[in-house]
Design a protein around this motif. Structure first.
Motif, PDB file in Angstrom:
ATOM      1  N   ASP A 180      -2.112   5.932  -5.254  1.00 61.49           N
ATOM      2  CA  ASP A 180      -3.223   6.878  -5.261  1.00 61.49           C
ATOM      3  C   ASP A 180      -2.912   8.176  -6.000  1.00 61.49           C
ATOM      4  O   ASP A 180      -3.469   9.230  -5.707  1.00 61.49           O
ATOM      5  CB  ASP A 180      -3.714   7.172  -3.840  1.00 61.49           C
ATOM      6  CG  ASP A 180      -2.688   7.904  -3.015  1.00 61.49           C
ATOM      7  OD1 ASP A 180      -1.529   8.006  -3.448  1.00 61.49           O
ATOM      8  OD2 ASP A 180      -3.044   8.382  -1.920  1.00 61.49           O
ATOM      9  N   ASN A 240      -8.126   8.545  -8.867  1.00 63.26           N
ATOM     10  CA  ASN A 240      -6.673   8.412  -8.963  1.00 63.26           C
ATOM     11  C   ASN A 240      -6.091   7.248  -8.161  1.00 63.26           C
ATOM     12  O   ASN A 240      -4.906   7.212  -7.900  1.00 63.26           O
ATOM     13  CB  ASN A 240      -6.004   9.721  -8.536  1.00 63.26           C
ATOM     14  CG  ASN A 240      -6.240  10.823  -9.557  1.00 63.26           C
ATOM     15  OD1 ASN A 240      -6.020  10.628 -10.751  1.00 63.26           O
ATOM     16  ND2 ASN A 240      -6.707  11.967  -9.099  1.00 63.26           N
ATOM     17  N   ARG A 244       2.880   9.282   5.450  1.00 58.74           N
ATOM     18  CA  ARG A 244       1.816   9.441   4.465  1.00 58.74           C
ATOM     19  C   ARG A 244       1.135  10.800   4.489  1.00 58.74           C
ATOM     20  O   ARG A 244       1.142  11.484   5.499  1.00 58.74           O
ATOM     21  CB  ARG A 244       0.731   8.394   4.722  1.00 58.74           C
ATOM     22  CG  ARG A 244       1.100   7.035   4.235  1.00 58.74           C
ATOM     23  CD  ARG A 244       0.110   6.004   4.728  1.00 58.74           C
ATOM     24  NE  ARG A 244       0.765   4.722   4.759  1.00 58.74           N
ATOM     25  CZ  ARG A 244       0.900   3.934   3.686  1.00 58.74           C
ATOM     26  NH1 ARG A 244       0.385   4.276   2.537  1.00 58.74           N
ATOM     27  NH2 ARG A 244       1.536   2.794   3.777  1.00 58.74           N
ATOM     28  N   THR A 245       0.479  11.097   3.358  1.00 58.73           N
ATOM     29  CA  THR A 245      -0.420  12.249   3.313  1.00 58.73           C
ATOM     30  C   THR A 245      -1.847  11.746   3.516  1.00 58.73           C
ATOM     31  O   THR A 245      -2.117  10.545   3.403  1.00 58.73           O
ATOM     32  CB  THR A 245      -0.379  12.941   1.943  1.00 58.73           C
ATOM     33  OG1 THR A 245      -0.723  11.987   0.944  1.00 58.73           O
ATOM     34  CG2 THR A 245       0.985  13.518   1.644  1.00 58.73           C
ATOM     35  N   ASP A 259       0.846  -1.182   0.000  1.00 62.02           N
ATOM     36  CA  ASP A 259       0.000   0.000   0.000  1.00 62.02           C
ATOM     37  C   ASP A 259       0.887   1.239   0.000  1.00 62.02           C
ATOM     38  O   ASP A 259       1.496   1.576   1.011  1.00 62.02           O
ATOM     39  CB  ASP A 259      -0.900  -0.018   1.243  1.00 62.02           C
ATOM     40  CG  ASP A 259      -1.861   1.153   1.243  1.00 62.02           C
ATOM     41  OD1 ASP A 259      -1.784   1.980   0.315  1.00 62.02           O
ATOM     42  OD2 ASP A 259      -2.676   1.234   2.173  1.00 62.02           O
ATOM     43  N   ARG A 303      -4.279  16.942  -0.625  1.00 62.80           N
ATOM     44  CA  ARG A 303      -3.680  16.070   0.389  1.00 62.80           C
ATOM     45  C   ARG A 303      -2.668  16.850   1.207  1.00 62.80           C
ATOM     46  O   ARG A 303      -2.153  17.855   0.761  1.00 62.80           O
ATOM     47  CB  ARG A 303      -2.922  14.922  -0.279  1.00 62.80           C
ATOM     48  CG  ARG A 303      -3.685  14.269  -1.356  1.00 62.80           C
ATOM     49  CD  ARG A 303      -2.971  13.050  -1.858  1.00 62.80           C
ATOM     50  NE  ARG A 303      -3.987  12.080  -2.139  1.00 62.80           N
ATOM     51  CZ  ARG A 303      -4.345  11.131  -1.299  1.00 62.80           C
ATOM     52  NH1 ARG A 303      -3.742  10.986  -0.161  1.00 62.80           N
ATOM     53  NH2 ARG A 303      -5.307  10.295  -1.622  1.00 62.80           N
ATOM     54  N   ARG A 309      -0.221   4.272  -0.869  1.00 63.83           N
ATOM     55  CA  ARG A 309      -1.053   5.475  -0.894  1.00 63.83           C
ATOM     56  C   ARG A 309      -0.511   6.543   0.058  1.00 63.83           C
ATOM     57  O   ARG A 309      -0.145   6.239   1.191  1.00 63.83           O
ATOM     58  CB  ARG A 309      -2.500   5.120  -0.529  1.00 63.83           C
ATOM     59  CG  ARG A 309      -3.223   4.382  -1.652  1.00 63.83           C
ATOM     60  CD  ARG A 309      -4.618   3.998  -1.255  1.00 63.83           C
ATOM     61  NE  ARG A 309      -4.590   3.091  -0.093  1.00 63.83           N
ATOM     62  CZ  ARG A 309      -5.682   2.659   0.521  1.00 63.83           C
ATOM     63  NH1 ARG A 309      -6.870   3.044   0.115  1.00 63.83           N
ATOM     64  NH2 ARG A 309      -5.594   1.835   1.541  1.00 63.83           N
ATOM     65  N   GLY A 310      -0.454   7.762  -0.443  1.00 58.00           N
ATOM     66  CA  GLY A 310      -0.016   8.871   0.392  1.00 58.00           C
ATOM     67  C   GLY A 310       1.484   9.027   0.518  1.00 58.00           C
ATOM     68  O   GLY A 310       1.966   9.918   1.204  1.00 58.00           O
ATOM     69  N   MET A 311       2.246   8.158  -0.136  1.00 60.20           N
ATOM     70  CA  MET A 311       3.704   8.270  -0.041  1.00 60.20           C
ATOM     71  C   MET A 311       4.217   9.165  -1.167  1.00 60.20           C
ATOM     72  O   MET A 311       3.725   9.136  -2.281  1.00 60.20           O
ATOM     73  CB  MET A 311       4.363   6.893  -0.158  1.00 60.20           C
ATOM     74  CG  MET A 311       3.864   5.875   0.863  1.00 60.20           C
ATOM     75  SD  MET A 311       4.013   6.420   2.571  1.00 60.20           S
ATOM     76  CE  MET A 311       5.648   5.853   2.950  1.00 60.20           C
ATOM     77  N   SER A 312       5.257   9.967  -0.842  1.00 58.73           N
ATOM     78  CA  SER A 312       5.797  10.851  -1.881  1.00 58.73           C
ATOM     79  C   SER A 312       6.937  10.179  -2.632  1.00 58.73           C
ATOM     80  O   SER A 312       7.472   9.160  -2.199  1.00 58.73           O
ATOM     81  CB  SER A 312       6.228  12.195  -1.280  1.00 58.73           C
ATOM     82  OG  SER A 312       7.193  12.011  -0.285  1.00 58.73           O
ATOM     83  N   CYS A 313       7.285  10.742  -3.774  1.00 61.56           N
ATOM     84  CA  CYS A 313       8.335  10.231  -4.648  1.00 61.56           C
ATOM     85  C   CYS A 313       9.639  10.054  -3.889  1.00 61.56           C
ATOM     86  O   CYS A 313       9.964  10.910  -3.103  1.00 61.56           O
ATOM     87  CB  CYS A 313       8.607  11.247  -5.765  1.00 61.56           C
ATOM     88  SG  CYS A 313       7.912  10.792  -7.316  1.00 61.56           S
ATOM     89  N   PRO A 314      10.421   9.046  -4.108  1.00 59.69           N
ATOM     90  CA  PRO A 314      10.207   7.903  -4.989  1.00 59.69           C
ATOM     91  C   PRO A 314       9.741   6.667  -4.214  1.00 59.69           C
ATOM     92  O   PRO A 314      10.001   5.552  -4.633  1.00 59.69           O
ATOM     93  CB  PRO A 314      11.611   7.675  -5.536  1.00 59.69           C
ATOM     94  CG  PRO A 314      12.499   7.961  -4.356  1.00 59.69           C
ATOM     95  CD  PRO A 314      11.780   8.995  -3.516  1.00 59.69           C
ATOM     96  N   GLN A 315       9.091   6.901  -3.081  1.00 55.43           N
ATOM     97  CA  GLN A 315       8.815   5.767  -2.190  1.00 55.43           C
ATOM     98  C   GLN A 315       7.928   4.679  -2.774  1.00 55.43           C
ATOM     99  O   GLN A 315       8.178   3.500  -2.522  1.00 55.43           O
ATOM    100  CB  GLN A 315       8.262   6.275  -0.874  1.00 55.43           C
ATOM    101  CG  GLN A 315       9.378   6.867  -0.038  1.00 55.43           C
ATOM    102  CD  GLN A 315       8.960   7.060   1.384  1.00 55.43           C
ATOM    103  OE1 GLN A 315       8.641   6.118   2.090  1.00 55.43           O
ATOM    104  NE2 GLN A 315       8.946   8.300   1.814  1.00 55.43           N
ATOM    105  N   ARG A 335       5.863  15.521 -15.308  1.00 49.44           N
ATOM    106  CA  ARG A 335       6.455  15.336 -13.965  1.00 49.44           C
ATOM    107  C   ARG A 335       7.947  15.660 -13.963  1.00 49.44           C
ATOM    108  O   ARG A 335       8.701  15.123 -13.142  1.00 49.44           O
ATOM    109  CB  ARG A 335       6.267  13.912 -13.421  1.00 49.44           C
ATOM    110  CG  ARG A 335       5.117  13.092 -13.937  1.00 49.44           C
ATOM    111  CD  ARG A 335       3.798  13.657 -13.581  1.00 49.44           C
ATOM    112  NE  ARG A 335       2.722  12.687 -13.823  1.00 49.44           N
ATOM    113  CZ  ARG A 335       1.439  13.032 -13.874  1.00 49.44           C
ATOM    114  NH1 ARG A 335       1.087  14.296 -13.742  1.00 49.44           N
ATOM    115  NH2 ARG A 335       0.507  12.125 -14.072  1.00 49.44           N
ATOM    116  N   THR A 361       0.927   9.945 -10.998  1.00 45.71           N
ATOM    117  CA  THR A 361       2.386  10.002 -11.032  1.00 45.71           C
ATOM    118  C   THR A 361       2.964   8.700 -10.479  1.00 45.71           C
ATOM    119  O   THR A 361       3.811   8.064 -11.112  1.00 45.71           O
ATOM    120  CB  THR A 361       2.893  11.185 -10.191  1.00 45.71           C
ATOM    121  OG1 THR A 361       2.261  12.372 -10.657  1.00 45.71           O
ATOM    122  CG2 THR A 361       4.398  11.334 -10.304  1.00 45.71           C
ATOM    123  N   ILE A 415       2.608  -4.782   3.315  1.00 47.66           N
ATOM    124  CA  ILE A 415       3.636  -3.826   3.706  1.00 47.66           C
ATOM    125  C   ILE A 415       3.030  -2.437   3.790  1.00 47.66           C
ATOM    126  O   ILE A 415       2.306  -2.018   2.909  1.00 47.66           O
ATOM    127  CB  ILE A 415       4.788  -3.815   2.684  1.00 47.66           C
ATOM    128  CG1 ILE A 415       5.385  -5.211   2.583  1.00 47.66           C
ATOM    129  CG2 ILE A 415       5.849  -2.812   3.079  1.00 47.66           C
ATOM    130  CD1 ILE A 415       6.310  -5.373   1.423  1.00 47.66           C
TER     131      ILE A 415
END
Lengths: 72, 362
Positions: free
Chosen positions: A34, A63, B146-147, A5, B80, A7-13, B208, A37, B359
């Protein structure tokens, strides 16, 4: 099969988490993203490393996608 | 646009537009510079009083509004936030301190290379070193968490704030400061600068493009997609500069630059490291801020605060070279990044990666 999962993680995670999961089990993985990108980044990584991809959009979410990848 | 052609095209357009903006009045090798232009806008609002760098830059407004409109049109506008907001503020602050030591954000570094400014090679080496430092922490589990979804209004406010800035630029009330000399006085006409910004905002949102992502992804994933844009900007800016006669190969007497190799290296190393921890360069942060990422809005505000401190406390370098205060600030910046990078490593990141186990489920 590993399910990730991101979701909500920023690049490049999202890609990094996918990579780590494949280091443990390299045959298949499901990645939840989510943003478009993250979707294209993860798909590009899986393409580069030799996986077939099947992406489905989650119901009611513009998304959020589930990317299923299997080793070619 | 998610193709190699798309990103090379975007790089070409940015490289050429940047030269056109110089042709129409922007300082040489500063057609577009996110750090410099946020600094100029911060100064125009009177948050610092360095008289030579005060102007509300329409390029920034255009980039934000272009990215906002296209993200709404493409249904990618998604509000977000909540991923380590104050840490991101401080990272934005530190990235700005590093950029103002070098005299430019990563995008301007690339444009300086395209203008023949060889000092930017030290910047590039430092930038790559900073990125590698960041990658080491990423590989060991660094994460800003997370966001979460937020209200629509939260995301609309930043584009709206930029509309407000544009009104201030056009009406020029007495409390807004505009440079009459120095880099801040050099600017293309508002309409041209705004149009260029809009084009860049749309293209970068679609592709991007990210200056830090190019080197990062090439090292981390052997993925060359983003670095193609990076190279394309250098190539097309070089061609444009040669065509218009702005190209000047060498170290000495470069426009808005100094020739102290060590501090050019360290400044960009700081900006590169901070940008990797943020997940994108200042340009990318601006685009993300426009498409509803409130954490990136906070980052941009951090950059603005960093710029205000940099000029209020004489931390920014000048054509004469770095200032003593600036050197201390850069070193403090490294200490701060080390602390942020170390204490945000998720200890169990590696342990939880197991087949059949979810994970990062929380």
């Amino acid at each position: 099969m590993a399910q990730i999962d991101t979701r909500g993680m920023s690049c490049p995670q999202p890609v990094l988490m996918t990579k780590k999961a494949l280091e443990v089990n390299s045959t298949e993985v499901t990645v939840l993203v989510d943003s478009k990108t993250a979707k294209s980044n993860v798909e590009r990584y899986l393409n580069l490393t030799g996986y077939t991809i099947d992406t489905t959009q989650l119901d009611g979410e513009t998304n959020t996608f589930e990317i299923f990848a299997k080793k070619k | 646009m998610d193709s190699k052609k798309g990103i090379i095209f975007t790089g070409a357009v940015i490289g050429i537009l940047a030269v056109f903006l110089v042709r129409f009045g922007n300082p040489v090798n500063m057609g577009i510079c996110i750090a410099c232009f946020i600094r100029d806008t911060t100064g125009a609002l009177g948050l610092h009083r360095a008289e030579v760098v005060q102007y509300i830059r329409p390029e920034i407004i255009g980039i934000v509004l272009g990215a906002f409109l296209i993200s709404v049109a493409k249904k990618e506008f998604d509000v977000r936030g909540g991923s380590s907001p104050f840490i991101r503020f401080m990272l934005g602050f530190v990235v700005m301190i590093g950029a103002l030591m070098f005299l430019g954000c990563p995008l301007r570094m690339v444009l300086r290379l395209g203008g023949g400014d060889l000092n930017a090679l030290f910047g590039l080496a430092g930038f790559a070193a900073g990125i590698i430092l960041g990658i080491i922490f990423l590989k060991n589990g660094f994460s800003l968490k997370r966001t979460y979804k937020l209200s629509k209004l939260e995301g609309y406010l930043f584009p709206l704030f930029n509309v407000g800035l544009f009104i201030l630029l056009l009406t020029a009330p007495a409390f807004i400061f505009f440079s009459t000399k120095g880099p801040g006085a050099g600017h293309a006409p508002v309409r041209i600068a705004l149009a260029a910004g809009l084009i860049v905002g749309v293209l970068v949102q679609r592709t991007r493009l990210c200056m830090v992502g190019g080197i990062r992804d090439a090292i981390l994933f052997k993925d060359t997609y983003l670095i193609l844009g990076f190279i394309s900007i250098i190539v097309f800016a070089s061609l444009g500069n040669l065509y218009f006669g702005f190209y000047k190969l060498g170290f000495a007497g470069q426009s808005v630059a100094h020739a102290d190799g060590l501090w050019n290296f360290l400044g960009m190393a700081l900006a590169g490291w901070g940008s990797v921890l943020l997940g994108g360069c200042p340009l990318r942060q601006l685009i993300l801020a426009a498409e509803g990422n409130v954490d990136s809005v906070i980052t941009v505000l951090g950059m603005s605060a960093g710029a205000a401190f940099a000029h209020n406390f004489s931390l920014a370098a000048s054509a004469q070279g770095p200032s003593p205060n600036g050197k201390i600030a850069v070193l403090i910046g490294f200490a701060l990044l080390l602390m942020i990078a170390y204490f945000n490593i998720e200890r169990d990141a590696k342990a939880t990666v197991q087949g059949g186990v979810k994970i990062g489920a929380n």
